[in-house]
Design a protein around this motif. Structure first.
Motif, short mmCIF file in Angstrom:
data_model
loop_
_atom_site.label_atom_id
_atom_site.label_comp_id
_atom_site.label_asym_id
_atom_site.label_seq_id
_atom_site.Cartn_x
_atom_site.Cartn_y
_atom_site.Cartn_z
N GLY A 126 0.84 -1.21 0.00
CA GLY A 126 0.00 0.00 0.00
C GLY A 126 0.87 1.25 0.00
O GLY A 126 1.72 1.44 -0.87
N ILE A 130 4.42 -0.07 6.39
CA ILE A 130 5.07 -1.11 7.20
C ILE A 130 6.56 -1.20 6.82
O ILE A 130 7.44 -1.21 7.68
CB ILE A 130 4.37 -2.48 7.01
CG1 ILE A 130 2.91 -2.40 7.47
CG2 ILE A 130 5.12 -3.58 7.74
CD1 ILE A 130 2.08 -3.63 7.15
N ILE A 148 0.02 -5.00 -5.98
CA ILE A 148 -0.49 -5.18 -7.35
C ILE A 148 -0.90 -3.84 -7.96
O ILE A 148 -0.94 -3.69 -9.19
CB ILE A 148 -1.67 -6.18 -7.35
CG1 ILE A 148 -1.86 -6.76 -8.75
CG2 ILE A 148 -2.94 -5.55 -6.82
CD1 ILE A 148 -2.78 -7.97 -8.78
N SER A 149 -1.18 -2.87 -7.12
CA SER A 149 -1.74 -1.60 -7.61
C SER A 149 -0.63 -0.61 -8.00
O SER A 149 0.23 -0.28 -7.19
CB SER A 149 -2.62 -0.99 -6.50
OG SER A 149 -2.67 0.41 -6.63
N GLY A 174 3.17 -6.43 -8.60
CA GLY A 174 2.70 -7.70 -9.12
C GLY A 174 1.74 -8.37 -8.16
O GLY A 174 1.47 -7.86 -7.08
N LEU A 214 -9.91 -2.57 -3.78
CA LEU A 214 -8.84 -3.56 -3.96
C LEU A 214 -8.04 -3.77 -2.67
O LEU A 214 -7.46 -4.83 -2.46
CB LEU A 214 -7.90 -3.05 -5.07
CG LEU A 214 -6.71 -3.90 -5.46
CD1 LEU A 214 -7.15 -5.22 -6.09
CD2 LEU A 214 -5.80 -3.14 -6.44
N ALA A 215 -7.99 -2.73 -1.83
CA ALA A 215 -7.23 -2.83 -0.59
C ALA A 215 -8.04 -3.47 0.53
O ALA A 215 -7.50 -3.77 1.59
CB ALA A 215 -6.78 -1.43 -0.14
N ILE A 225 -7.40 -13.89 -0.01
CA ILE A 225 -5.99 -13.52 -0.21
C ILE A 225 -5.08 -14.36 0.70
O ILE A 225 -4.02 -14.82 0.28
CB ILE A 225 -5.78 -12.00 0.02
CG1 ILE A 225 -6.58 -11.19 -1.01
CG2 ILE A 225 -4.31 -11.63 -0.02
CD1 ILE A 225 -5.98 -11.08 -2.40
N ARG A 228 -4.49 -17.67 -0.93
CA ARG A 228 -3.55 -17.61 -2.06
C ARG A 228 -2.12 -17.44 -1.57
O ARG A 228 -1.19 -18.01 -2.13
CB ARG A 228 -3.96 -16.49 -3.02
CG ARG A 228 -5.31 -16.79 -3.70
CD ARG A 228 -5.63 -15.80 -4.79
NE ARG A 228 -4.51 -15.64 -5.67
CZ ARG A 228 -4.08 -14.47 -6.13
NH1 ARG A 228 -4.69 -13.36 -5.81
NH2 ARG A 228 -3.06 -14.42 -6.92
C1 LIG Z 1 -5.17 -3.57 3.51
S1 LIG Z 1 -4.16 -2.76 2.30
C2 LIG Z 1 -2.65 -2.65 3.26
C3 LIG Z 1 -1.76 -1.53 2.85
C4 LIG Z 1 -0.60 -1.29 3.83
N1 LIG Z 1 0.26 -2.43 3.94
C5 LIG Z 1 -1.13 -0.89 5.20
O1 LIG Z 1 -0.95 -1.67 6.15
O2 LIG Z 1 -1.70 0.20 5.33
C6 LIG Z 1 -3.89 -4.09 1.19
C7 LIG Z 1 -3.03 -3.81 -0.03
O3 LIG Z 1 -2.99 -5.02 -0.80
C8 LIG Z 1 -2.94 -4.71 -2.17
N2 LIG Z 1 -3.38 -5.88 -2.92
C9 LIG Z 1 -4.65 -6.31 -3.14
N3 LIG Z 1 -4.65 -7.44 -3.87
C10 LIG Z 1 -3.34 -7.74 -4.13
C11 LIG Z 1 -2.69 -8.79 -4.85
N4 LIG Z 1 -3.39 -9.78 -5.45
N5 LIG Z 1 -1.35 -8.77 -4.92
C12 LIG Z 1 -0.63 -7.79 -4.31
N6 LIG Z 1 -1.19 -6.76 -3.62
C13 LIG Z 1 -2.53 -6.75 -3.52
C14 LIG Z 1 -3.81 -3.48 -2.31
O4 LIG Z 1 -3.49 -2.75 -3.46
C15 LIG Z 1 -3.50 -2.74 -0.99
O5 LIG Z 1 -2.50 -1.78 -1.20
#
Ligand SMILES: C[S@@+](CC[C@H](N)C(=O)[O-])C[C@H]1O[C@@H](n2cnc3c(N)ncnc32)[C@H](O)[C@@H]1O
Length: 288
Positions: A126, A130, A148-149, A174, A214-215, A225, A228
């Motif tokens: 994100g 972290i 991924i974004s 990715g 998406l997040a 998720i 996976r």
């Molecule tokens: C809950 S947010 C966490 C962001 C950050 N780590 C935080 O703690 O604030 C989840 C993140 O996972 C990413 N994400 C979602 N699906 C994904 C995938 N298949 N592969 C990689 N990242 C993914 C989103 O774009 C988002 O930025």
């Protein structure tokens, strides 16, 4: 005509935002004012009688209106604090949450037990909060962060640059573990999307209408998720590797079962957040 000093504005904005059901209306008012005036929060109180110019009042008025419509204050001011570090945030990334600091705290403890140059992976980075918090607090650590974004990656890159950590944090775009090829890590940390379909419908407006879906969303039970990640995590942990993942407070039992089913981990522990909710799962490949 009213004279709009900082004090008068705080006294007006706080009940206005409270009436529109905005969370922490006083804090929100202070953050909007500091943003418009380019001050630190403490300076609002040392300059209580300062009168705002018409231009300052106009930009404040527009921000207060948007805050009253539940646009998150982090997006309105373009920044947010996490683990006492300032991060840039924009609508393409989740605003870092205080409960995620628990993951950082446990990760720092684990890293301190490793030898030289521990390799850490921050999956789903994100804003990069972290990864940056770990690199800033642990001198010897090398972090790889993935998302991924493209929008999130751009914001994470800006935050890594802002904190001079480009040499110690590598960013890859990715799908989950795919961009890592054969690489293995001593510690994998992850705050993935974990909101179930039903929970998503009930989220507060400031989250549901403004933060990236998406997040947040991860299938019917919010576990997609995790499933996976767990399918392939064995290919990316060192023999003494540790996995730490944030979770929804009702997901502990289901997530521990999924982790056990991999047969990879000797020790699995759930940690509670400062509100007493299950929030973090730690899985060690070797028992300590
Ligand atoms: C809950 S947010 C966490 C962001 C950050 N780590 C935080 O703690 O604030 C989840 C993140 O996972 C990413 N994400 C979602 N699906 C994904 C995938 N298949 N592969 C990689 N990242 C993914 C989103 O774009 C988002 O930025």
């Amino acid at each position: 005509m009213a004279t709009w000093t900082i004090k008068a504005l705080l006294d007006w904005m706080t009940p206005f935002l409270a009436d529109t059901q905005v969370d922490s209306p006083r804090l929100c008012s202070e953050l909007l004012l500091t943003h418009v005036l380019g001050l630190r929060r403490i300076e609002l109180y040392t300059q209580f009688d300062r009168v705002l110019s018409p231009a300052e009042l106009a930009s404040l008025r527009s921000l207060v209106k948007r805050a009253g419509e539940h646009e998150p204050v982090g997006y309105l001011v373009g920044k947010s604090e996490f683990y006492s570090i300032e991060f840039d945030v924009q609508p393409g990334c989740l605003i870092p949450r205080p409960e995620t600091e628990l993951l950082v705290q446990h990760a720092i403890e684990a890293i301190r037990g490793y030898g030289d140059n521990p390799q850490v992976l921050d999956l789903c980075t994100g804003s990069g909060c972290i990864a940056v918090a770990l690199a800033k607090n642990c001198d010897r650590v090398q972090v790889t962060a993935t998302d991924i974004s493209g929008e999130a990656i751009a914001i994470a890159r800006a935050n890594i640059h802002k904190h001079n950590l480009s040499e110690r944090i590598e960013l890859l775009q990715g799908d989950l573990l795919a961009p890592l090829r054969q690489r293995r890590f001593d510690l994998v940390v992850c705050n993935p999307p974990y909101v179930s379909t039903c929970e998503f419908e009930g989220l507060d407006r400031n989250v549901k209408d403004y933060e990236p879906e998406l997040a947040l969303r991860a299938g019917d039970e919010g576990l997609d998720i995790y499933r996976r990640i767990l399918q392939n995590i064995g290919d990316h942990l060192t023999p003494e590797g540790v996995l730490m993942m944030e979770m929804g407070f009702q997901q502990g039992t289901a997530l521990c079962q999924l982790i056990e089913q991999t047969g990879l981990f000797q020790e699995i522990a759930v940690k509670k957040d400062f509100e007493g909710h299950d929030r973090l799962v730690l899985a060690k490949t070797e028992s300590s």
